[in-house]
Design a protein around this motif. Structure first.
Motif, PDB file in Angstrom:
ATOM      1  N   ASN A  44       0.803  -1.213   0.000  1.00  0.00           N
ATOM      2  CA  ASN A  44       0.000   0.000   0.000  1.00  0.00           C
ATOM      3  C   ASN A  44       0.841   1.269   0.000  1.00  0.00           C
ATOM      4  O   ASN A  44       0.406   2.324  -0.493  1.00  0.00           O
ATOM      5  CB  ASN A  44      -0.933   0.023   1.210  1.00  0.00           C
ATOM      6  N   ALA A  45       2.035   1.188   0.565  1.00  0.00           N
ATOM      7  CA  ALA A  45       2.886   2.369   0.680  1.00  0.00           C
ATOM      8  C   ALA A  45       3.165   3.000  -0.678  1.00  0.00           C
ATOM      9  O   ALA A  45       3.215   4.234  -0.800  1.00  0.00           O
ATOM     10  CB  ALA A  45       4.191   2.017   1.385  1.00  0.00           C
ATOM     11  N   ASP A  46       3.354   2.171  -1.714  1.00  0.00           N
ATOM     12  CA  ASP A  46       3.584   2.720  -3.064  1.00  0.00           C
ATOM     13  C   ASP A  46       2.652   2.094  -4.095  1.00  0.00           C
ATOM     14  O   ASP A  46       2.945   2.082  -5.284  1.00  0.00           O
ATOM     15  CB  ASP A  46       5.039   2.554  -3.488  1.00  0.00           C
ATOM     16  N   ARG A  47       1.538   1.548  -3.618  1.00  0.00           N
ATOM     17  CA  ARG A  47       0.501   0.949  -4.476  1.00  0.00           C
ATOM     18  C   ARG A  47       1.109  -0.082  -5.419  1.00  0.00           C
ATOM     19  O   ARG A  47       0.905  -0.069  -6.641  1.00  0.00           O
ATOM     20  CB  ARG A  47      -0.251   2.046  -5.250  1.00  0.00           C
ATOM     21  N   ASN A  48       1.812  -1.014  -4.825  1.00  0.00           N
ATOM     22  CA  ASN A  48       2.513  -2.068  -5.563  1.00  0.00           C
ATOM     23  C   ASN A  48       1.545  -3.226  -5.795  1.00  0.00           C
ATOM     24  O   ASN A  48       1.333  -4.065  -4.930  1.00  0.00           O
ATOM     25  CB  ASN A  48       3.737  -2.530  -4.769  1.00  0.00           C
ATOM     26  N   ARG A  49       0.952  -3.267  -6.969  1.00  0.00           N
ATOM     27  CA  ARG A  49      -0.058  -4.275  -7.272  1.00  0.00           C
ATOM     28  C   ARG A  49       0.521  -5.681  -7.288  1.00  0.00           C
ATOM     29  O   ARG A  49      -0.131  -6.638  -6.847  1.00  0.00           O
ATOM     30  CB  ARG A  49      -0.723  -3.949  -8.610  1.00  0.00           C
ATOM     31  N   ALA A  50       1.728  -5.842  -7.818  1.00  0.00           N
ATOM     32  CA  ALA A  50       2.329  -7.174  -7.888  1.00  0.00           C
ATOM     33  C   ALA A  50       2.588  -7.724  -6.497  1.00  0.00           C
ATOM     34  O   ALA A  50       2.353  -8.912  -6.230  1.00  0.00           O
ATOM     35  CB  ALA A  50       3.628  -7.119  -8.694  1.00  0.00           C
ATOM     36  N   LEU A  51       3.068  -6.882  -5.594  1.00  0.00           N
ATOM     37  CA  LEU A  51       3.317  -7.338  -4.226  1.00  0.00           C
ATOM     38  C   LEU A  51       2.001  -7.644  -3.522  1.00  0.00           C
ATOM     39  O   LEU A  51       1.883  -8.655  -2.817  1.00  0.00           O
ATOM     40  CB  LEU A  51       4.100  -6.279  -3.458  1.00  0.00           C
ATOM     41  N   VAL A  65      -7.219  -2.867  -5.483  1.00  0.00           N
ATOM     42  CA  VAL A  65      -6.653  -2.253  -6.684  1.00  0.00           C
ATOM     43  C   VAL A  65      -7.490  -1.045  -7.111  1.00  0.00           C
ATOM     44  O   VAL A  65      -6.945  -0.042  -7.608  1.00  0.00           O
ATOM     45  CB  VAL A  65      -6.550  -3.296  -7.813  1.00  0.00           C
ATOM     46  N   SER A  66      -8.798  -1.110  -6.904  1.00  0.00           N
ATOM     47  CA  SER A  66      -9.635   0.044  -7.249  1.00  0.00           C
ATOM     48  C   SER A  66      -9.314   1.231  -6.340  1.00  0.00           C
ATOM     49  O   SER A  66      -9.361   2.392  -6.784  1.00  0.00           O
ATOM     50  CB  SER A  66     -11.122  -0.314  -7.150  1.00  0.00           C
ATOM     51  N   ASP A  67      -8.990   0.959  -5.078  1.00  0.00           N
ATOM     52  CA  ASP A  67      -8.555   2.035  -4.187  1.00  0.00           C
ATOM     53  C   ASP A  67      -7.266   2.676  -4.691  1.00  0.00           C
ATOM     54  O   ASP A  67      -7.106   3.898  -4.641  1.00  0.00           O
ATOM     55  CB  ASP A  67      -8.335   1.495  -2.773  1.00  0.00           C
ATOM     56  N   TYR A  68      -6.348   1.827  -5.159  1.00  0.00           N
ATOM     57  CA  TYR A  68      -5.112   2.355  -5.744  1.00  0.00           C
ATOM     58  C   TYR A  68      -5.425   3.274  -6.921  1.00  0.00           C
ATOM     59  O   TYR A  68      -4.880   4.378  -7.047  1.00  0.00           O
ATOM     60  CB  TYR A  68      -4.214   1.209  -6.230  1.00  0.00           C
ATOM     61  N   ALA A  69      -6.295   2.797  -7.815  1.00  0.00           N
ATOM     62  CA  ALA A  69      -6.635   3.578  -9.005  1.00  0.00           C
ATOM     63  C   ALA A  69      -7.273   4.908  -8.627  1.00  0.00           C
ATOM     64  O   ALA A  69      -6.960   5.955  -9.220  1.00  0.00           O
ATOM     65  CB  ALA A  69      -7.567   2.773  -9.907  1.00  0.00           C
ATOM     66  N   GLU A  70      -8.175   4.879  -7.647  1.00  0.00           N
ATOM     67  CA  GLU A  70      -8.833   6.113  -7.220  1.00  0.00           C
ATOM     68  C   GLU A  70      -7.815   7.107  -6.682  1.00  0.00           C
ATOM     69  O   GLU A  70      -7.872   8.309  -6.990  1.00  0.00           O
ATOM     70  CB  GLU A  70      -9.889   5.802  -6.164  1.00  0.00           C
ATOM     71  N   THR A  71      -6.866   6.632  -5.889  1.00  0.00           N
ATOM     72  CA  THR A  71      -5.815   7.505  -5.344  1.00  0.00           C
ATOM     73  C   THR A  71      -4.957   8.084  -6.461  1.00  0.00           C
ATOM     74  O   THR A  71      -4.634   9.283  -6.465  1.00  0.00           O
ATOM     75  CB  THR A  71      -4.931   6.721  -4.362  1.00  0.00           C
ATOM     76  N   GLU A  72      -4.599   7.253  -7.411  1.00  0.00           N
ATOM     77  CA  GLU A  72      -3.739   7.703  -8.517  1.00  0.00           C
ATOM     78  C   GLU A  72      -4.448   8.713  -9.425  1.00  0.00           C
ATOM     79  O   GLU A  72      -3.788   9.456 -10.158  1.00  0.00           O
ATOM     80  CB  GLU A  72      -3.265   6.500  -9.317  1.00  0.00           C
ATOM     81  N   GLY A  73      -5.774   8.743  -9.372  1.00  0.00           N
ATOM     82  CA  GLY A  73      -6.520   9.706 -10.169  1.00  0.00           C
ATOM     83  C   GLY A  73      -6.566  11.090  -9.542  1.00  0.00           C
ATOM     84  O   GLY A  73      -7.002  12.050 -10.188  1.00  0.00           O
ATOM     85  N   LEU A  74      -6.129  11.197  -8.292  1.00  0.00           N
ATOM     86  CA  LEU A  74      -6.142  12.477  -7.595  1.00  0.00           C
ATOM     87  C   LEU A  74      -4.824  13.221  -7.785  1.00  0.00           C
ATOM     88  O   LEU A  74      -3.761  12.597  -7.902  1.00  0.00           O
ATOM     89  CB  LEU A  74      -6.367  12.255  -6.094  1.00  0.00           C
ATOM     90  N   PRO A  75      -4.849  14.544  -7.768  1.00  0.00           N
ATOM     91  CA  PRO A  75      -3.596  15.292  -7.728  1.00  0.00           C
ATOM     92  C   PRO A  75      -2.833  14.922  -6.447  1.00  0.00           C
ATOM     93  O   PRO A  75      -3.440  14.579  -5.426  1.00  0.00           O
ATOM     94  CB  PRO A  75      -4.056  16.751  -7.692  1.00  0.00           C
ATOM     95  N   ALA A  76      -1.526  14.989  -6.502  1.00  0.00           N
ATOM     96  CA  ALA A  76      -0.709  14.594  -5.354  1.00  0.00           C
ATOM     97  C   ALA A  76      -1.121  15.340  -4.085  1.00  0.00           C
ATOM     98  O   ALA A  76      -1.117  14.768  -2.981  1.00  0.00           O
ATOM     99  CB  ALA A  76       0.765  14.833  -5.661  1.00  0.00           C
ATOM    100  N   ALA A  77      -1.504  16.604  -4.224  1.00  0.00           N
ATOM    101  CA  ALA A  77      -1.867  17.408  -3.050  1.00  0.00           C
ATOM    102  C   ALA A  77      -3.143  16.907  -2.375  1.00  0.00           C
ATOM    103  O   ALA A  77      -3.364  17.172  -1.187  1.00  0.00           O
ATOM    104  CB  ALA A  77      -2.040  18.865  -3.461  1.00  0.00           C
TER     105      ALA A  77
END
Length: 333
Positions: A44-51, A65-77
């Motif tokens: 979760n620390a770096d959204r490592n899907r393989a791990l 994985v959907s949580d990862y995708a949702e986070t990645e869709g947001l601006p870093a701030a």
């Protein structure tokens, strides 16, 4: 498959069941839970899907994985900094079944992610023979700290029963899944309120239907429907009253649509990963959910004791133009 052949509706395990080896020992189960927490944090620390894929599978992996995708869709701030966590193995309540020869190994656990707190989730861990490792495949949030009364033998092990096609239960996974879908789709009108006695969990699902379905007023509509379910595995343990605890999954859609041309639905920031801030005339969201229910042995209503859902996809046609449109509000959460 993770389910077993039906057993007689006795709350006391048979001598043959007592002789069957458990899926694993309690110490091994706690080690599996500890390992899961450690690897889950690392992934979760770096959204490592393989791990993450080494400790999760099935509907739970899809939800994560959907949580990862949702986070990645947001601006870093706008991204919430990740905070490590772990399940408290000391307070975990283990339900380790005895299994027959050739049956896949699995166990259930009531878990808390706060040290010293009562368990608030029911999780299923299954061994994936092709990978030779244990993975968490589902977890459902409970609405009450009161746990199901699972039948345990003198060594503390549970008895697995068939989750599908079990004639010794009032309902199996299929009608339970249909009833849950009906709670969302109709507010329980057809089968939901017939299969389930009112509980906090079932009332919440009906409330989602009632409130979400009317929030647009005369500017739009919301319709829930069942979706082709990719996660058909279900797991069941005998309860002390001769019934069963059944853990299963389902998928459903929610389709929001404008009432007429000239209106548009503006995706919220949580939708950005899928909809990219493009206004739509309709949006269909896909949800994957894990559910937990207790079922009696006799003909009576079942109890939905918890569920957890996650949006895993969203799509819909964009409006012809992005300007000069009357706006409706994005999907409520």
């Amino acid at each position: 498959m993770p389910t077993t052949a039906p057993l007689p509706p006795s709350s006391r395990p048979t001598p043959a069941a007592r002789r069957s080896p458990p899926a694993l020992s309690a110490a091994q189960a706690r080690a599996v839970i500890t390992h899961y927490s450690q690897i889950n944090n690392e992934a979760n620390a770096d959204r490592n899907r393989a791990l993450l894929d080494t400790v999760e599978d099935g509907p739970l992996y899809a939800m994560s994985v959907s949580d990862y995708a949702e986070t990645e869709g947001l601006p870093a701030a706008d991204r919430t900094p990740y905070k490590p966590w772990s399940y408290d193995t000391a307070s975990a309540k283990l339900y380790i079944p005895r299994l027959g020869a050739g049956q896949d190994r699995w166990f259930a656990a009531a878990l808390s992610d706060q040290k010293g707190k009562a368990p608030s989730r029911l999780a299923v861990f299954a061994e994936r023979p092709q990978h030779k490792r244990w993975e968490m495949v589902s977890v459902a949030d409970l609405d009450s700290p009161k746990l199901p009364d699972i039948a345990l033998d003198h060594d503390g092990y549970a008895t697995a029963v068939a989750a599908d096609g079990n004639k010794h239960l009032a309902a199996d996974a299929n009608p339970l899944r249909t009833a849950v879908l009906d709670n969302f789709a109709t507010g329980g009108t057809h089968t939901g309120t017939k299969v389930f006695t009112p509980t906090t969990a079932s009332k919440r699902q009906i409330e989602v239907h009632d409130k979400t379905g009317t929030r647009f007023g005369d500017q739009g509509t919301t319709v829930f429907a069942g979706a082709a379910n990719r996660y058909k595995d279900a797991y069941a343990l005998k309860t002390a009253d001769g019934g069963a605890l059944i853990l299963f999954s389902h998928m459903h859609t929610q389709t929001d649509a404008v009432a007429h041309s000239g209106l548009q639905i503006n995706p919220g920031k949580e939708d950005r990963a899928w909809l990219h801030d493009v206004p739509r005339t309709s949006i269909t969201y896909m949800f994957v959910c894990n559910d937990a229910a207790t079922v009696p042995a006799k003909a009576a209503a079942s109890r939905l004791i918890g569920y957890t859902c996650a949006r895993t996809d969203a799509s819909g046609p964009p409006v012809p133009s992005w300007s000069d449109r009357v706006q409706t509000h994005p999907r409520a959460t």
